[in-house]
Design a protein around this motif. Sequence first.
Motif, PDB file in Angstrom:
ATOM      1  N   CYS A 111       0.811  -1.185   0.091  1.00 33.74           N
ATOM      2  CA  CYS A 111       0.014   0.067  -0.025  1.00 33.74           C
ATOM      3  C   CYS A 111       0.835   1.533  -0.139  1.00 33.74           C
ATOM      4  CB  CYS A 111      -0.741  -0.066   1.163  1.00 33.74           C
ATOM      5  SG  CYS A 111      -1.830   1.395   1.448  1.00 33.74           S
TER       6      CYS A 111
ATOM      7  N   HIS B 262      -0.076  -3.880   6.367  1.00 37.42           N
ATOM      8  CA  HIS B 262      -1.163  -3.875   7.066  1.00 37.42           C
ATOM      9  C   HIS B 262      -2.457  -4.621   6.131  1.00 37.42           C
ATOM     10  CE1 HIS B 262      -1.292  -0.283   4.797  1.00 37.42           C
ATOM     11  NE2 HIS B 262      -2.583  -0.673   4.614  1.00 37.42           N
ATOM     12  N   GLU B 263      -2.028  -5.220   5.027  1.00 36.20           N
ATOM     13  CA  GLU B 263      -3.241  -5.894   4.125  1.00 36.20           C
ATOM     14  C   GLU B 263      -2.762  -7.373   4.181  1.00 36.20           C
ATOM     15  OE1 GLU B 263      -3.419  -3.455   0.591  1.00 36.20           O
ATOM     16  OE2 GLU B 263      -3.519  -1.721   1.481  1.00 36.20           O
TER      17      GLU B 263
ATOM     18  N   GLU C 247      -8.931  -5.886   2.794  1.00 39.60           N
ATOM     19  CA  GLU C 247      -8.653  -4.484   3.602  1.00 39.60           C
ATOM     20  C   GLU C 247      -8.858  -3.332   2.653  1.00 39.60           C
ATOM     21  OE1 GLU C 247      -6.784  -1.016   5.679  1.00 39.60           O
ATOM     22  OE2 GLU C 247      -6.292  -2.181   3.907  1.00 39.60           O
TER      23      GLU C 247
HETATM   24 MN    MN Z   1      -3.663   0.195   2.842  1.00 38.30          MN
END
Ligand code: MN
Length: 337
Positions: A37, A59-60, A144
């Motif tokens: 990301c 975080h995904e 996400e």
């Molecule tokens: Mn993201």
Amino acid sequence: MNSVVVQQPQQLALVARPMPEPAQGEVRIKVLRAGICGSDIHIFHGSNPFAKYPRVIGHEFFGVIDAVGEGVLATRLGQRVVVDPVVSCGHCYPCSVGRPNVCKTLQVIGVHRDGGFSQYSCVPEGNAYELPAEIPDEEAALIEPFTIAANICEQLQPTPLDVALVYGAGPMGLTVVQALRGVYGVEKIVVTDRIPERLQMAQENGADLLVDNSVIDLPTYLAEQGISPTLIVDAACHPTILPQAIALASPAARIGIMGFSSDECVINQQLITSKEITIVSSRLNRRRFPQVIQWCQDKKIQPRKLITHTYSYQQVEQAMALFEKDQKSCCKVVLTF
Ligand code: MN
Ligand code: NAI
Ligand code: ZN
């Protein structure tokens, strides 16, 4: 086990770390896939105001629970899970009104605490959502980003009557376009960007009209077409966009913003109030994983369409460089572990 660690800004390394043990209330996930990301790139470059170093980014992510901490049922072992990166306290004001995504002591996995670019990662068990068998591994790391779209859409309440304008055809703009079309049945969706290849992707993801605003003046074009947007999402997040969106919006329109720029922008109250425009902001997601999992099961969205590249985590540097520098060919770049 190996982890992708940003040791300090501009210093990325694959580091052998001891196997983490899940603390009380945590599960350990054997990570299988993780999406890159823009915020991972910002942490790498030192331009994320919230990150502390050294940091395992990511975080995904998605994987399988292979160990549980004290107080967690053993029935969770072996579950395929996607991870909600929002860790909240549960009792502050925002938490008590159902908005844990802006908890006063918010911890985002992969930003404030170690994340998913790692062969194993421990997270609070409530953040690990079981993925139904019919949703394939390939799509899992995309859940996400779609929760971000779900969060902003929940606030905007799109309907089939809306004429939507989406700024930006990056991963965020495209998840929003898919949701507007596939989930909410919005009739007309205009997307503007300055990269023709990305506008092409917007079309493949459900946009009806494409405007390259580096060559076409957007207000003039919309006026010529007789289009007055009733729902506007700023997924490009430049400070000049909100004032333009307010000027372009139909009376009774809703505008959603999601940018983090600290630059000021000048807005005109008369334009807002005379048209009674609603402006909402949206950060991360408030417990939207079950909703997006349902969207996938119902085939209302096609997460796979956004994946342009897949790399092994050992090639993380190459993958991140490509993601950052080649916006023409990249949407989502996914790492396998
Ligand atoms: Mn993201
Ligand atoms: P991205 O950089 O891949 O996409 C942005 C797109 O906007 C690019 O294709 C760019 O060409 C286009 N663009 C830039 N200026 C424009 C303008 N003036 N008019 C039209 N198009 C323009 O970024 P991504 O990953 O899609 O994220 C978009 C934004 O959303 C970022 O600023 C990011 O910080 C923010 N974001 C916010 C979140 C939240 O929860 N609030 C979560 C994730 C991202
Ligand atoms: Zn809280």
